[in-house]
Design a protein around this motif. Structure first.
Motif, PDB file in Angstrom:
ATOM      1  N   LYS A 143       5.597   1.244  11.914  1.00  0.00           N
ATOM      2  CA  LYS A 143       5.761   0.710  10.564  1.00  0.00           C
ATOM      3  C   LYS A 143       5.611  -0.821  10.556  1.00  0.00           C
ATOM      4  N   LYS A 144       6.323  -1.456  11.469  1.00  0.00           N
ATOM      5  CA  LYS A 144       6.380  -2.913  11.415  1.00  0.00           C
ATOM      6  C   LYS A 144       6.624  -3.475  12.803  1.00  0.00           C
ATOM      7  N   VAL A 145       6.046  -4.664  13.041  1.00  0.00           N
ATOM      8  CA  VAL A 145       6.261  -5.336  14.328  1.00  0.00           C
ATOM      9  C   VAL A 145       6.519  -6.806  14.044  1.00  0.00           C
ATOM     10  N   PHE A 146       7.561  -7.341  14.653  1.00  0.00           N
ATOM     11  CA  PHE A 146       7.755  -8.789  14.501  1.00  0.00           C
ATOM     12  C   PHE A 146       8.591  -9.323  15.656  1.00  0.00           C
ATOM     13  N   GLU A 147       8.617 -10.649  15.743  1.00  0.00           N
ATOM     14  CA  GLU A 147       9.367 -11.300  16.807  1.00  0.00           C
ATOM     15  C   GLU A 147      10.221 -12.392  16.197  1.00  0.00           C
ATOM     16  N   ALA A 148      11.474 -12.453  16.633  1.00  0.00           N
ATOM     17  CA  ALA A 148      12.358 -13.504  16.142  1.00  0.00           C
ATOM     18  C   ALA A 148      13.318 -13.875  17.260  1.00  0.00           C
ATOM     19  N   ASN A 149      13.455 -15.164  17.510  1.00  0.00           N
ATOM     20  CA  ASN A 149      14.359 -15.674  18.563  1.00  0.00           C
ATOM     21  C   ASN A 149      14.109 -14.997  19.917  1.00  0.00           C
ATOM     22  N   ASN A 150      12.849 -14.971  20.291  1.00  0.00           N
ATOM     23  CA  ASN A 150      12.443 -14.361  21.577  1.00  0.00           C
ATOM     24  C   ASN A 150      12.764 -12.863  21.671  1.00  0.00           C
ATOM     25  N   THR A 151      13.112 -12.288  20.560  1.00  0.00           N
ATOM     26  CA  THR A 151      13.409 -10.857  20.553  1.00  0.00           C
ATOM     27  C   THR A 151      12.296 -10.133  19.792  1.00  0.00           C
ATOM     28  N   GLU A 187      13.907   5.517   9.941  1.00  0.00           N
ATOM     29  CA  GLU A 187      13.361   4.446  10.770  1.00  0.00           C
ATOM     30  C   GLU A 187      13.915   4.524  12.186  1.00  0.00           C
ATOM     31  N   LEU A 188      13.057   4.127  13.120  1.00  0.00           N
ATOM     32  CA  LEU A 188      13.459   4.099  14.524  1.00  0.00           C
ATOM     33  C   LEU A 188      13.183   2.692  15.047  1.00  0.00           C
ATOM     34  N   TYR A 189      14.257   2.022  15.500  1.00  0.00           N
ATOM     35  CA  TYR A 189      14.129   0.635  15.958  1.00  0.00           C
ATOM     36  C   TYR A 189      14.056   0.591  17.473  1.00  0.00           C
ATOM     37  N   PHE A 190      13.053  -0.156  17.955  1.00  0.00           N
ATOM     38  CA  PHE A 190      13.039  -0.461  19.382  1.00  0.00           C
ATOM     39  C   PHE A 190      13.035  -1.986  19.505  1.00  0.00           C
ATOM     40  N   VAL A 191      14.101  -2.487  20.126  1.00  0.00           N
ATOM     41  CA  VAL A 191      14.273  -3.937  20.204  1.00  0.00           C
ATOM     42  C   VAL A 191      14.375  -4.336  21.668  1.00  0.00           C
ATOM     43  N   GLN A 192      13.688  -5.423  22.018  1.00  0.00           N
ATOM     44  CA  GLN A 192      13.798  -5.919  23.392  1.00  0.00           C
ATOM     45  C   GLN A 192      13.917  -7.432  23.349  1.00  0.00           C
ATOM     46  N   GLY A 193      14.849  -7.927  24.148  1.00  0.00           N
ATOM     47  CA  GLY A 193      15.070  -9.369  24.135  1.00  0.00           C
ATOM     48  C   GLY A 193      15.438  -9.859  25.519  1.00  0.00           C
ATOM     49  N   THR A 209      20.533 -11.415  25.460  1.00  0.00           N
ATOM     50  CA  THR A 209      20.540 -11.059  24.045  1.00  0.00           C
ATOM     51  C   THR A 209      21.791 -10.251  23.710  1.00  0.00           C
ATOM     52  N   ASP A 210      22.416 -10.629  22.646  1.00  0.00           N
ATOM     53  CA  ASP A 210      23.655  -9.943  22.265  1.00  0.00           C
ATOM     54  C   ASP A 210      23.367  -9.020  21.084  1.00  0.00           C
ATOM     55  N   PHE A 211      23.254  -7.712  21.385  1.00  0.00           N
ATOM     56  CA  PHE A 211      23.034  -6.764  20.292  1.00  0.00           C
ATOM     57  C   PHE A 211      24.372  -6.414  19.672  1.00  0.00           C
ATOM     58  N   ASN A 258      15.551  -8.383  33.752  1.00  0.00           N
ATOM     59  CA  ASN A 258      14.924  -9.415  32.910  1.00  0.00           C
ATOM     60  C   ASN A 258      15.258  -9.304  31.437  1.00  0.00           C
ATOM     61  N   LYS A 259      15.402  -8.060  30.972  1.00  0.00           N
ATOM     62  CA  LYS A 259      15.502  -7.891  29.525  1.00  0.00           C
ATOM     63  C   LYS A 259      16.636  -6.948  29.139  1.00  0.00           C
ATOM     64  N   SER A 260      16.996  -7.070  27.863  1.00  0.00           N
ATOM     65  CA  SER A 260      17.934  -6.103  27.279  1.00  0.00           C
ATOM     66  C   SER A 260      17.149  -5.254  26.279  1.00  0.00           C
ATOM     67  N   TYR A 261      17.542  -3.977  26.160  1.00  0.00           N
ATOM     68  CA  TYR A 261      16.807  -3.059  25.275  1.00  0.00           C
ATOM     69  C   TYR A 261      17.781  -2.344  24.351  1.00  0.00           C
ATOM     70  N   TYR A 262      17.239  -1.936  23.219  1.00  0.00           N
ATOM     71  CA  TYR A 262      18.084  -1.316  22.210  1.00  0.00           C
ATOM     72  C   TYR A 262      17.186  -0.395  21.377  1.00  0.00           C
ATOM     73  N   ILE A 263      17.569   0.858  21.263  1.00  0.00           N
ATOM     74  CA  ILE A 263      16.806   1.788  20.414  1.00  0.00           C
ATOM     75  C   ILE A 263      17.804   2.440  19.467  1.00  0.00           C
ATOM     76  N   GLN A 264      17.466   2.480  18.203  1.00  0.00           N
ATOM     77  CA  GLN A 264      18.370   3.110  17.226  1.00  0.00           C
ATOM     78  C   GLN A 264      17.553   3.953  16.250  1.00  0.00           C
ATOM     79  N   GLY A 265      18.086   5.124  15.934  1.00  0.00           N
ATOM     80  CA  GLY A 265      17.398   5.952  14.952  1.00  0.00           C
ATOM     81  C   GLY A 265      18.136   7.264  14.738  1.00  0.00           C
ATOM     82  N   ASN A 266      17.672   7.972  13.725  1.00  0.00           N
ATOM     83  CA  ASN A 266      18.298   9.267  13.411  1.00  0.00           C
ATOM     84  C   ASN A 266      17.626  10.355  14.260  1.00  0.00           C
ATOM     85  N   VAL A 267      17.753  10.213  15.556  1.00  0.00           N
ATOM     86  CA  VAL A 267      17.199  11.208  16.494  1.00  0.00           C
ATOM     87  C   VAL A 267      18.277  11.594  17.497  1.00  0.00           C
ATOM     88  N   GLU A 268      18.064  12.726  18.093  1.00  0.00           N
ATOM     89  CA  GLU A 268      19.071  13.208  19.046  1.00  0.00           C
ATOM     90  C   GLU A 268      19.172  12.290  20.258  1.00  0.00           C
TER      91      GLU A 268
END
Lengths: 247, 187
Positions: free
Chosen positions: A155-163, A175-181, A185-187, A223-233
């Motif tokens: 749907k959408k891709v963007f970068e903010a504060n190195n994340t 929506e399903l979010y995949f975030v990497q920073g 990075t403090d999620f 190196n990185k922190s990861y975060y995935i959120q969504g209405n999935v099992e």
């Protein structure tokens, strides 16, 4: 009449039995003599061939019965041994799983994996990495999931504060979010009324936060922190997390 | 018969039942035939006896001996006599009637045990009077079969076995008394 003593009665019983035994012995001898006489008298009688055929068939069945009984006995013995081995494995596994944290995490991951293969295989989409061409060309050194739930598209891709944020959506507008920073990075994660499970993601320790309408998986590597959120099992979240590929 | 023997002789480890069958099937058949006078029925009796024996082989210690031979012949003979009686609708005296006349277990044979050397003659006398009585006493006291084992072998009830044994003892006692009188008279 004089009453016999116990000893006397026993003696008489033994004598009687001896007499009857001997009489039986003599009757057996007489019987054999009679049979000899009969064999002479009926020497012309042929035993029907059907009797021999019956006996061969009877022997065949009887031998089969014996073989079956032996096989059954062996099967019971083997199954007992197998049951003991399984029991021993269960006890050792349970002891190791409960006492060593690393094993515990792997064990529950394995269960989640098994559960996923049977329950969520229908929603798994394995050829969804076509969206890679839609990601910004100037991005480098980033990860992207190669597995997505069925029906999800970029749907959408963007970068903010190195994340970096990669957002997917399906036709139900979930929506399903995949975030990497960066590693620091403090999620911000809302864990109120949530169930938190520790999991292993490709050798890294992570957590799954189960909430009513949305599940989250979060972890980090060197190196990185990861975060995935969504209405999935949660099992699907784990699969997505494990499918990350570096570009 | 040749085919049969070839098959049976080719077996490397011929089992006990096969040995018994080869050794005795002919005389068992003839024993049954002399009573029933019918090939098919005689064959049935032999089959029945072999079938019973196959489940009770541990009773046979030695195959080629008079004890085993008499055991098999007695089984086939009694099965055949019962089949013959059944065909002729001949019934045995019911157990109640025997019970009214008193049980033979209470009969005391000890007065006669000293004539043990005469037992061959007495056995012959008993067999002449009523062969099944001599047979059943032989199965019980010589072959040492239990009441249940005899009942299974002869296809009769345990009650019937007990009745026959008691009747046999009563008849035996009467023979002993008679032989005793004759014996004393000869002295």
């Amino acid at each position: 009449m004089k009453k016999q003593s116990r000893d006397e009665r026993e003696r008489v019983d033994k004598l009687n039995e001896t007499f009857l035994y001997n009489m039986g012995y003599e009757h057996a001898q007489n019987t054999c003599d009679e049979v000899e006489a009969l064999l002479g008298e009926y020497r012309d009688i042929e035993v029907p061939e059907s009797l021999n055929e019956w006996f061969l068939e009877h022997q065949k069945q009887h031998n089969k019965k014996i073989k079956r009984a032996i096989i059954r006995k062996k099967a019971v013995q083997i199954s007992k041994r197998v049951a003991m081995i399984i029991l021993a494995i269960c006890i050792v596994s349970a002891a190791v799983t409960m006492s060593v944290e690393a094993f515990r995490i792997r064990f529950f991951n394995m269960i989640i994996e098994i559960n996923e293969r049977f329950s969520t295989i229908q929603i798994e989409e394995k050829s969804t990495i076509g969206y890679i061409h839609e990601l910004p060309q100037d991005w480098d050194e980033f990860y992207y999931p190669t597995i997505l739930p069925r029906g999800y598209k970029l749907k959408k891709v963007f970068e903010a504060n190195n994340t970096k944020y990669i957002i997917f959506i399906n036709c139900q507008m979930d929506e399903l979010y995949f975030v990497q920073g960066p590693i620091n990075t403090d999620f911000q994660m809302d864990t109120e009324n949530a169930k938190v499970i520790k999991v292993d993601i490709n050798g890294m320790e992570g957590i799954i936060i189960e909430k009513e309408k949305s599940n989250i998986i979060s972890w980090h590597d060197n190196n990185k922190s990861y975060y995935i959120q969504g209405n999935v099992e949660k099992t699907m979240l784990l699969r997505i997390a494990e499918s990350l590929v570096k570009k | 018969m040749i085919t049969f023997l070839l098959v049976i002789h080719n077996e490397k480890a011929r089992n006990k039942l096969e040995e018994i069958y080869i050794q005795y099937h002919r005389e068992l058949f003839i024993t049954a035939y002399t009573i029933l006078k019918d090939y098919h029925e005689a064959q049935d009796m032999v089959q029945n006896a072999i079938f019973k024996l196959s489940n009770n082989l541990e009773k046979i210690i030695e195959i080629k001996c008079k004890k085993t031979r008499s055991y098999l012949v007695i089984i086939v003979r009694n099965l055949s006599i019962d089949a013959y009686n059944h065909k002729k609708r001949t019934a045995y005296i019911p157990f109640d009637e025997i019970a009214r006349n008193g049980m033979a277990d209470n009969l005391n044979l000890d007065e006669h045990v000293l004539r043990i050397e005469e037992s061959k003659e007495i056995a012959k006398h008993l067999a002449d009077l009523h062969q099944p009585y001599a047979d059943i006493l032989t199965l019980r006291y010589y072959h040492q079969l239990s009441i249940l084992e005899i009942a299974n072998a002869l296809e009769i009830t345990e009650n019937n076995v007990s009745v026959r044994i008691n009747r046999a003892k009563k008849v035996l006692k009467s023979i002993l008394e008679k032989v005793g009188v004759e014996y004393e008279e000869t002295i």
